[in-house]
Scaffold this active site. Structure first.
Site, mmCIF file in Angstrom:
data_model
loop_
_atom_site.group_PDB
_atom_site.id
_atom_site.type_symbol
_atom_site.label_atom_id
_atom_site.label_comp_id
_atom_site.label_asym_id
_atom_site.label_seq_id
_atom_site.Cartn_x
_atom_site.Cartn_y
_atom_site.Cartn_z
ATOM 1 N N ASP A 1 14.713 26.547 -31.152
ATOM 2 C CA ASP A 1 15.672 25.889 -30.272
ATOM 3 C C ASP A 1 15.200 24.525 -29.797
ATOM 4 O O ASP A 1 14.051 24.136 -29.998
ATOM 5 C CB ASP A 1 15.976 26.798 -29.064
ATOM 6 C CG ASP A 1 14.754 27.560 -28.577
ATOM 7 O OD1 ASP A 1 13.643 27.009 -28.668
ATOM 8 O OD2 ASP A 1 14.905 28.702 -28.134
ATOM 9 N N ASN B 1 15.166 37.490 -18.429
ATOM 10 C CA ASN B 1 16.435 38.217 -18.545
ATOM 11 C C ASN B 1 16.605 38.873 -19.913
ATOM 12 O O ASN B 1 17.677 39.363 -20.237
ATOM 13 C CB ASN B 1 17.615 37.274 -18.264
ATOM 14 C CG ASN B 1 17.698 36.130 -19.272
ATOM 15 O OD1 ASN B 1 16.959 36.091 -20.255
ATOM 16 N ND2 ASN B 1 18.608 35.198 -19.028
ATOM 17 N N HIS C 1 16.270 37.344 -22.904
ATOM 18 C CA HIS C 1 16.746 36.502 -24.017
ATOM 19 C C HIS C 1 15.652 36.304 -25.063
ATOM 20 O O HIS C 1 14.459 36.370 -24.753
ATOM 21 C CB HIS C 1 17.307 35.155 -23.524
ATOM 22 C CG HIS C 1 16.299 34.156 -23.038
ATOM 23 N ND1 HIS C 1 16.569 33.276 -22.004
ATOM 24 C CD2 HIS C 1 15.033 33.849 -23.435
ATOM 25 C CE1 HIS C 1 15.534 32.489 -21.806
ATOM 26 N NE2 HIS C 1 14.581 32.818 -22.653
ATOM 27 N N GLU D 1 21.279 34.240 -24.517
ATOM 28 C CA GLU D 1 21.297 34.817 -23.182
ATOM 29 C C GLU D 1 22.046 36.157 -23.189
ATOM 30 O O GLU D 1 22.765 36.476 -24.151
ATOM 31 C CB GLU D 1 21.979 33.826 -22.222
ATOM 32 C CG GLU D 1 21.305 32.449 -22.147
ATOM 33 C CD GLU D 1 20.000 32.446 -21.322
ATOM 34 O OE1 GLU D 1 19.290 33.462 -21.283
ATOM 35 O OE2 GLU D 1 19.722 31.392 -20.710
HETATM 36 C C1 F6R Z 1 11.433 29.095 -26.638
HETATM 37 C C2 F6R Z 1 12.367 30.228 -26.625
HETATM 38 C C3 F6R Z 1 12.490 31.093 -25.430
HETATM 39 C C4 F6R Z 1 11.152 31.421 -24.755
HETATM 40 C C5 F6R Z 1 11.386 32.245 -23.510
HETATM 41 C C6 F6R Z 1 10.097 32.510 -22.771
HETATM 42 O O1 F6R Z 1 11.463 28.438 -27.884
HETATM 43 O O2 F6R Z 1 13.066 30.420 -27.568
HETATM 44 O O3 F6R Z 1 13.113 32.317 -25.792
HETATM 45 O O4 F6R Z 1 10.325 32.086 -25.657
HETATM 46 O O5 F6R Z 1 12.272 31.588 -22.651
HETATM 47 O O6 F6R Z 1 9.641 31.305 -22.247
HETATM 48 P P1 F6R Z 1 8.192 31.181 -21.614
HETATM 49 O O7 F6R Z 1 7.225 31.424 -22.715
HETATM 50 O O8 F6R Z 1 8.127 29.773 -21.096
HETATM 51 O O9 F6R Z 1 8.102 32.238 -20.548
#
Ligand code: F6R
Length: 242
Positions: A67, A137, A139, A144
């Site tokens: 992403d 959450n 994701h 989401e």
């Molecule tokens: C990032 C991504 C997100 C993160 C997730 C956890 O490329 O796709 O799914 O892996 O938001 O983020 P952190 O590691 O910052 O807790």
């Protein structure tokens, strides 16, 4: 799906980096799906270190990031382009820029950019390893809660939970982009092998819900129960709460 306690982030990052190294050694044109975020900050330096000391040829390796924030150009300090280049692609000489893929967050036509990225993914074949983090959450990517399991790469609205969690990287929560371009859940599921990393108290709830086994669009990561080759790598803090 197997859950492993690798005690801490450092050990888990080394394990994952070794798995990536082994994959490149056995398949020089390996395809990796890559994640960013706080969870991955040790992984890419560990991988860079292993590549450097083993002088590995990565010129044919293909990478696809999950992403990018909509509206942030590649040079922005908080873009995932910058994140990846600083931690991985600039840390070892052998990467072939043509084989590095990160969605463009400032394309003129973002809808087309999503379709273009999805087509690239579909044409390239199955990633050998998809690396994932998980949101508080539940994701994965920026899919989401409520995201359809058959979703593909597209523009998504970030939820208040994600905006708040990611605000630590920005001066104020207002600066966090409200949208991202993200691979979909069906895009992620194409990988041959999935390694999801989760560390620390804030991820306990998401991993508890995932471990409970109920497959539902309310918990996007629960789609991983439908995949034959998934490792959930956690630290002691999460493991002892399960
Ligand atoms: C990032 C991504 C997100 C993160 C997730 C956890 O490329 O796709 O799914 O892996 O938001 O983020 P952190 O590691 O910052 O807790």
């Amino acid at each position: 799906m197997e859950i492993y306690n690798l005690k801490d982030k450092s050990t888990a990052s080394i394990y994952t980096a070794i798995e990536m190294l082994k994959t490149i050694k056995t398949k020089p044109d390996a395809i990796f799906g890559l994640a960013t975020g706080s969870t991955m900050v040790d992984l890419y330096p560990q991988l860079s270190n292993l590549l450097n000391v083993n002088k590995v040829d990565v010129s044919q390796v293909r990478t696809f990031n999950l992403d990018e924030y909509v509206g942030l150009n590649a040079e922005h300090t908080q873009s995932y382009h910058t994140y990846m280049h600083e931690r991985l692609f600039q840390q070892y000489e052998g990467w072939n820029q043509n084989n590095i893929h990160i969605p463009n967050g400032i394309a003129d036509d973002m809808e087309h950019e999503g379709e273009h990225y999805e087509k690239l993914l579909q044409d390239i074949g199955k990633p050998d390893i998809q690396i994932l983090g998980i949101g508080e959450n539940g994701h994965i990517g920026f899919n989401e809660p409520g995201t359809p399991f058959d979703s593909v790469t597209r523009i998504v609205d970030l939820t208040p939970s994600t905006l708040h969690a990611n605000s630590v990287h920005f001066e104020t929560e207002d600066e966090v982009p409200k949208q991202a371009i993200s691979m979909g859940l069906s895009s992620i599921m194409r990988a041959k092998r999935i390694i999801l990393l989760a560390f620390g108290e804030k991820k306990i709830d998401a991993i508890q819900r995932l471990a409970a086994g109920n497959v539902s669009e309310d918990l996007p990561a629960s789609i991983l129960h439908n995949h034959p080759n998934v490792e959930i790598i956690v630290d002691e803090t999460i493991y002892k709460a399960l």
